[in-house]
Design a protein around this motif. Structure first.
Motif, short mmCIF file in Angstrom:
data_model
loop_
_atom_site.label_atom_id
_atom_site.label_comp_id
_atom_site.label_asym_id
_atom_site.label_seq_id
_atom_site.Cartn_x
_atom_site.Cartn_y
_atom_site.Cartn_z
N THR A 4 0.83 -1.21 0.00
CA THR A 4 0.00 0.00 0.00
C THR A 4 0.86 1.26 0.00
O THR A 4 0.60 2.21 -0.75
N LEU A 5 1.89 1.28 0.82
CA LEU A 5 2.78 2.44 0.86
C LEU A 5 3.46 2.66 -0.49
O LEU A 5 3.52 3.79 -0.99
N ALA A 6 3.96 1.59 -1.10
CA ALA A 6 4.65 1.72 -2.38
C ALA A 6 3.71 2.21 -3.47
O ALA A 6 4.07 3.09 -4.27
N ARG A 7 2.49 1.69 -3.48
CA ARG A 7 1.52 2.08 -4.51
C ARG A 7 1.01 3.50 -4.33
O ARG A 7 0.49 4.10 -5.26
N SER A 8 1.12 4.03 -3.11
CA SER A 8 0.60 5.37 -2.85
C SER A 8 1.69 6.44 -2.83
O SER A 8 1.50 7.52 -2.28
N GLY A 9 2.84 6.13 -3.43
CA GLY A 9 3.88 7.14 -3.58
C GLY A 9 4.88 7.23 -2.44
O GLY A 9 5.64 8.18 -2.37
N HIS A 10 4.90 6.23 -1.58
CA HIS A 10 5.83 6.23 -0.44
C HIS A 10 6.76 5.03 -0.53
O HIS A 10 6.89 4.24 0.41
N ALA A 11 7.43 4.89 -1.66
CA ALA A 11 8.24 3.70 -1.94
C ALA A 11 9.42 3.55 -0.97
O ALA A 11 9.70 2.44 -0.51
N GLU A 12 10.10 4.64 -0.65
CA GLU A 12 11.23 4.54 0.28
C GLU A 12 10.77 4.05 1.65
O GLU A 12 11.41 3.19 2.26
N ARG A 13 9.68 4.61 2.10
CA ARG A 13 9.11 4.19 3.39
C ARG A 13 8.68 2.72 3.35
O ARG A 13 8.88 1.97 4.30
N ALA A 14 8.12 2.32 2.21
CA ALA A 14 7.70 0.93 2.05
C ALA A 14 8.90 -0.02 2.10
O ALA A 14 8.84 -1.08 2.74
N ALA A 15 9.99 0.36 1.46
CA ALA A 15 11.19 -0.48 1.48
C ALA A 15 11.76 -0.59 2.90
O ALA A 15 12.17 -1.68 3.33
N ARG A 16 11.76 0.51 3.64
CA ARG A 16 12.25 0.47 5.02
C ARG A 16 11.36 -0.44 5.88
O ARG A 16 11.86 -1.21 6.70
N ALA A 50 9.43 -2.10 -4.00
CA ALA A 50 9.39 -0.75 -3.43
C ALA A 50 10.71 -0.03 -3.66
O ALA A 50 10.74 1.15 -4.04
N ALA A 51 11.83 -0.72 -3.42
CA ALA A 51 13.14 -0.10 -3.63
C ALA A 51 13.31 0.30 -5.09
O ALA A 51 13.82 1.39 -5.39
N ALA A 52 12.87 -0.56 -6.00
CA ALA A 52 12.96 -0.22 -7.43
C ALA A 52 12.13 1.00 -7.76
O ALA A 52 12.57 1.89 -8.50
N ARG A 53 10.93 1.09 -7.19
CA ARG A 53 10.07 2.26 -7.43
C ARG A 53 10.72 3.55 -6.96
O ARG A 53 10.49 4.61 -7.51
N SER A 54 11.54 3.45 -5.91
CA SER A 54 12.21 4.65 -5.41
C SER A 54 13.54 4.89 -6.12
O SER A 54 14.26 5.83 -5.77
N VAL A 97 11.57 -5.77 -11.49
CA VAL A 97 12.50 -4.79 -10.92
C VAL A 97 13.36 -4.18 -12.03
O VAL A 97 13.55 -2.96 -12.08
N ALA A 98 13.86 -5.01 -12.94
CA ALA A 98 14.66 -4.48 -14.05
C ALA A 98 13.84 -3.49 -14.88
O ALA A 98 14.32 -2.41 -15.24
N LEU A 99 12.60 -3.84 -15.16
CA LEU A 99 11.71 -2.95 -15.93
C LEU A 99 11.46 -1.66 -15.16
O LEU A 99 11.57 -0.56 -15.73
N THR A 100 11.16 -1.76 -13.89
CA THR A 100 10.88 -0.58 -13.07
C THR A 100 12.08 0.35 -13.02
O THR A 100 11.94 1.58 -13.03
#
Length: 196
Positions: A4-16, A50-54, A97-100
């Motif tokens: 949910t965090l990653a999908r809502s624009g909080h990817a760094e927080r999601a990875a942590r 999530a890390a890839a998104r960030s 992840v490679a695509l992202t």
């Protein structure tokens, strides 16, 4: 929560959060059961996404390495605790992840190594083909992108029809591809129920 965090624009927080939760799960269970390993593996795969998104390439690779070790420990694909976790799922996430991270060529190379027959759900098989389609489109190979879309729709048309990323990709093929691909992409969109 990580998803949910990653999908809502909080990817760094999601990875942590994924890192913290995976560490706590490892400490609490010692990953002594199949269920614990599967949940841990699914969690670190979410962390990789999530890390890839960030844009954190190193973090994504670290999560993927943890997932690989967990999958090797299981030794097979399964659905413990409804995770669908195993070696093939890790391979599928490596492609994503490679695509992202914008490496379309690597995503295609990795996709060729995924054992489709080991992906336990139609949704996962479709996800692979959709990632391949997006990678080919990024690479400028529209005909191959359309071929991957056709493969996905043969597996589960509803999965293809309902994904916004597919709508964007098909719209791009219908408006920017060469004439032959544009015509076939328009026919694909019509057959799949996607407005262009």
């Amino acid at each position: 929560m990580t998803h949910t965090l990653a999908r809502s624009g909080h990817a760094e927080r999601a990875a942590r959060l994924a890192h913290q939760a995976a560490s706590e799960l490892d400490d609490a269970t010692g990953l002594a059961t199949t269920d614990a390993v599967a949940v841990y593996g699914a969690l670190v795969l979410r962390g990789a996404a999530a890390a890839a998104r960030s844009g954190d390439h190193d973090g994504a690779e670290c999560f993927l390495d943890q997932a690989t070790r967990a999958a090797d420990r299981l030794g097979r694909d399964g659905n413990a605790r409804w995770t669908g976790f195993g070696p093939a799922n890790v391979d599928l996430h490596r492609v994503n992840v490679a695509l992202t991270l914008g490496d379309a060529g690597r995503a295609i190379r990795l996709a060729r190594l995924v054992r489709h027959d080991r992906l336990l759900s139609a949704e996962r098989r479709v996800s692979l083909f959709l990632d391949v389609a997006q990678a080919y489109a990024l690479w400028g190979r529209q005909e191959s992108a359309l071929g991957a879309l056709y493969a996905a729709v043969r597996i589960a048309p509803q999965e293809v029809r309902n994904r916004p990323a597919v709508h964007r990709l098909v719209h791009g093929l219908c408006t920017r591809a060469g004439a032959g691909v544009r015509t076939r992409a328009t026919a694909f969109a019509h057959a799949a129920g996607i407005s262009t």
